[in-house]
Design a protein around this motif. Structure first.
Motif, PDB file in Angstrom:
ATOM      1  N   ILE A 108       0.830  -1.204   0.000  1.00 52.87           N
ATOM      2  CA  ILE A 108       0.000   0.000   0.000  1.00 52.87           C
ATOM      3  C   ILE A 108       0.865   1.253   0.000  1.00 52.87           C
ATOM      4  CG2 ILE A 108      -1.667   1.310   1.387  1.00 52.87           C
ATOM      5  CD1 ILE A 108      -3.012  -1.385   2.013  1.00 52.87           C
ATOM      6  N   ASP A 109       2.001   1.231   0.691  1.00 50.69           N
ATOM      7  CA  ASP A 109       2.939   2.355   0.610  1.00 50.69           C
ATOM      8  C   ASP A 109       3.446   2.524  -0.819  1.00 50.69           C
ATOM      9  OD1 ASP A 109       2.692   2.936   3.269  1.00 50.69           O
ATOM     10  OD2 ASP A 109       4.545   1.924   3.882  1.00 50.69           O
ATOM     11  N   HIS A 110       3.663   1.402  -1.502  1.00 46.20           N
ATOM     12  CA  HIS A 110       4.125   1.442  -2.900  1.00 46.20           C
ATOM     13  C   HIS A 110       3.061   2.095  -3.782  1.00 46.20           C
ATOM     14  CE1 HIS A 110       6.506   0.157  -6.346  1.00 46.20           C
ATOM     15  NE2 HIS A 110       5.386  -0.296  -6.903  1.00 46.20           N
ATOM     16  N   ILE A 111       1.798   1.743  -3.567  1.00 48.78           N
ATOM     17  CA  ILE A 111       0.700   2.368  -4.310  1.00 48.78           C
ATOM     18  C   ILE A 111       0.681   3.872  -4.062  1.00 48.78           C
ATOM     19  CG2 ILE A 111      -1.818   2.565  -4.481  1.00 48.78           C
ATOM     20  CD1 ILE A 111      -1.958  -0.442  -3.775  1.00 48.78           C
ATOM     21  N   HIS A 121       3.648   5.822  -5.822  1.00 46.18           N
ATOM     22  CA  HIS A 121       3.823   5.745  -7.278  1.00 46.18           C
ATOM     23  C   HIS A 121       2.516   6.054  -8.006  1.00 46.18           C
ATOM     24  CE1 HIS A 121       7.285   3.463  -5.748  1.00 46.18           C
ATOM     25  NE2 HIS A 121       7.880   3.865  -6.849  1.00 46.18           N
ATOM     26  N   ARG A 122       2.387   7.300  -8.457  1.00 40.66           N
ATOM     27  CA  ARG A 122       1.183   7.703  -9.187  1.00 40.66           C
ATOM     28  C   ARG A 122       1.018   6.926 -10.487  1.00 40.66           C
ATOM     29  NH1 ARG A 122       1.180  14.315  -9.158  1.00 40.66           N
ATOM     30  NH2 ARG A 122       1.208  14.648  -6.903  1.00 40.66           N
ATOM     31  N   GLU A 123       2.144   6.488 -11.045  1.00 39.62           N
ATOM     32  CA  GLU A 123       2.078   5.800 -12.333  1.00 39.62           C
ATOM     33  C   GLU A 123       1.500   4.394 -12.201  1.00 39.62           C
ATOM     34  OE1 GLU A 123       6.119   4.821 -10.554  1.00 39.62           O
ATOM     35  OE2 GLU A 123       4.802   6.575 -10.684  1.00 39.62           O
ATOM     36  N   LEU A 124       1.348   3.896 -10.973  1.00 37.95           N
ATOM     37  CA  LEU A 124       0.773   2.571 -10.778  1.00 37.95           C
ATOM     38  C   LEU A 124      -0.744   2.691 -10.867  1.00 37.95           C
ATOM     39  CD1 LEU A 124       1.946  -0.001  -8.133  1.00 37.95           C
ATOM     40  CD2 LEU A 124      -0.458   0.230  -8.735  1.00 37.95           C
ATOM     41  N   VAL A 130      -8.002   0.337  -3.745  1.00 33.79           N
ATOM     42  CA  VAL A 130      -6.964   1.087  -3.032  1.00 33.79           C
ATOM     43  C   VAL A 130      -6.172   1.949  -4.016  1.00 33.79           C
ATOM     44  CG1 VAL A 130      -4.917   0.936  -1.569  1.00 33.79           C
ATOM     45  CG2 VAL A 130      -6.804  -0.672  -1.236  1.00 33.79           C
ATOM     46  N   ILE A 131      -5.863   1.408  -5.174  1.00 30.85           N
ATOM     47  CA  ILE A 131      -5.147   2.175  -6.201  1.00 30.85           C
ATOM     48  C   ILE A 131      -5.964   3.400  -6.599  1.00 30.85           C
ATOM     49  CG2 ILE A 131      -4.345   2.120  -8.602  1.00 30.85           C
ATOM     50  CD1 ILE A 131      -3.684  -0.884  -8.137  1.00 30.85           C
ATOM     51  N   GLN A 132      -7.239   3.192  -6.854  1.00 28.79           N
ATOM     52  CA  GLN A 132      -8.122   4.298  -7.234  1.00 28.79           C
ATOM     53  C   GLN A 132      -8.242   5.318  -6.109  1.00 28.79           C
ATOM     54  OE1 GLN A 132     -12.438   3.705  -7.062  1.00 28.79           O
ATOM     55  NE2 GLN A 132     -12.538   4.331  -9.216  1.00 28.79           N
ATOM     56  N   LEU A 133      -8.370   4.833  -4.885  1.00 27.69           N
ATOM     57  CA  LEU A 133      -8.560   5.719  -3.741  1.00 27.69           C
ATOM     58  C   LEU A 133      -7.412   6.707  -3.596  1.00 27.69           C
ATOM     59  CD1 LEU A 133      -9.942   6.545  -1.029  1.00 27.69           C
ATOM     60  CD2 LEU A 133      -8.458   4.833   0.039  1.00 27.69           C
ATOM     61  N   TYR A 134      -6.175   6.210  -3.653  1.00 28.03           N
ATOM     62  CA  TYR A 134      -5.048   7.102  -3.417  1.00 28.03           C
ATOM     63  C   TYR A 134      -4.880   8.123  -4.534  1.00 28.03           C
ATOM     64  CZ  TYR A 134      -3.407   4.958   0.871  1.00 28.03           C
ATOM     65  OH  TYR A 134      -3.309   4.539   2.169  1.00 28.03           O
TER      66      TYR A 134
END
Length: 269
Positions: free
Chosen positions: A172-175, A178-181, A213-217
C-alpha cells in the motif's frame, strides 16, 4: 503546468482541511512501541462551536479500520467505500485508533471484509463495552492520559505479529508513492505474486480489493491538490494522476467523493 504544493502535514483524507481546522483541532499521536506494528496512530478531534452553527466535515475513506470513541457512538468501523461526513455541534471530543492496513486482522482473526462499509461493537471483538470506553476516555482532558488508557487496553489484548501485515503495508505504501501505478497487474508484478493471491490477501487483511486502493489514493491525491490551490485545468490534473481519459477521472472522482472535480472546487471556494 502550475502545480500546488501539498504541505508536509498531509490531510490523510480529511477534505478541505485548511477550512476544517478553523472549526476543530485534529491531533495525531503515536501509540506505545509494542503497538506500532498494528496501529498507525491515535487521533483526537476536539471542537467548541458553542453559540455557532454546526459544521459538517467530509472525510475520504482509507484502507484502515478505525476504533472510534465518541459519546453514544463508540464502535469499530471497517472501511467505508465512499466519502462520509461527520456533523460537529456544540462542544465535544472524539478519540480514534487508526489501525494500519491489515493491522486489525490479528485482533479480529477473521476476514476484515466482513466489516467493510459497517461498524461493530467493541464488545464483540475487544471484549470491552462501548460505554466503558466512553467513561474511561472522554472524561479525561489530557491527551496523554487518553493515550495511556488506550495503550493499556490494546496491550492487554496484544496479538502475535503477522508477517502479512508488513507485506500489505509495503504494497500500500508502494501504491501511495507511485502515481504511475494504475493497475492491479503492476502491483502483482511488484509483489511477485499472482493477482488472485493478491486479491485474497487484500480481502482477508484489508477488507477491500487492491484495485479500489489504487483508485482511492489517486483520488485522495487529487482532492488534496485541489484543497491547496491546484491551478491547472482538470484535464491536466487527470493526466498527472495517470488517467488517459478525463471522463474516466471525473466518474471515479464522483463515485468516491460524491461530486465532480469542478463542483468540488466551487464548494471549496
Amino acid at each position: 503546468m502550475r502545480q500546488a504544493s501539498i504541505p508536509s502535514r498531509p490531510s490523510m483524507g480529511v477534505l478541505n482541511l485548511p477550512e476544517g481546522e478553523k472549526k476543530f483541532q485534529l491531533t495525531r499521536h503515536a501509540p506505545a512501541e509494542a503497538l506500532r506494528f498494528f496501529v498507525k496512530h491515535y487521533w483526537i478531534v476536539e471542537w467548541d462551536l458553542s453559540g455557532q452553527p454546526s459544521y459538517q466535515q467530509d472525510v475520504l475513506p482509507n484502507p484502515c479500520v478505525n476504533l472510534v470513541v465518541e459519546q453514544q457512538k463508540t464502535a469499530i468501523f471497517g472501511i467505508s467505500t465512499v466519502k462520509y461526513s461527520h456533523l460537529l455541534e456544540g462542544k465535544g471530543t472524539v478519540f480514534g485508533v487508526k489501525f494500519k492496513p491489515g493491522g486489525f486482522y490479528p485482533f479480529m482473526k477473521s476476514p476484515v471484509s466482513k466489516l467493510t462499509g459497517q461498524g461493530t461493537s467493541t464488545l464483540d471483538i475487544l471484549g470491552v463495552a462501548p460505554q466503558q470506553l466512553e467513561d474511561s476516555l472522554l472524561q479525561l482532558s489530557d491527551s496523554a492520559d487518553m493515550i495511556g488508557v488506550m495503550d493499556a487496553l490494546l496491550l492487554e489484548r496484544l496479538p502475535l505479529q503477522d508477517p502479512y501485515v508488513t507485506l500489505l503495508n509495503d504494497l500500500i505504501d508502494h501504491i501511495h508513492r507511485h502515481r504511475e501505478l494504475t493497475a492491479v497487474k503492476q502491483l502483482s508484478e511488484y509483489a511477485q505474486m499472482s493477482i488472485r493471491t493478491l486479491q485474497r490477501l487484500f480481502n482477508q487483511y484489508v477488507g477491500v480489493h487492491p484495485k479500489w486502493v489504487i483508485q482511492l489514493y489517486r483520488l485522495q491525491n487529487a482532492a488534496e491538490l485541489l484543497d491547496y490551490g491546484y491551478a491547472s485545468p482538470i484535464p491536466e490534473l487527470a493526466a498527472e494522476l495517470g488517467y488517459f481519459d478525463q471522463s474516466h477521472f471525473i466518474r471515479d472522482f464522483k463515485a468516491i467523493i460524491g461530486i465532480t472535480p469542478e463542483e468540488y472546487i466551487r464548494r471549496r471556494s
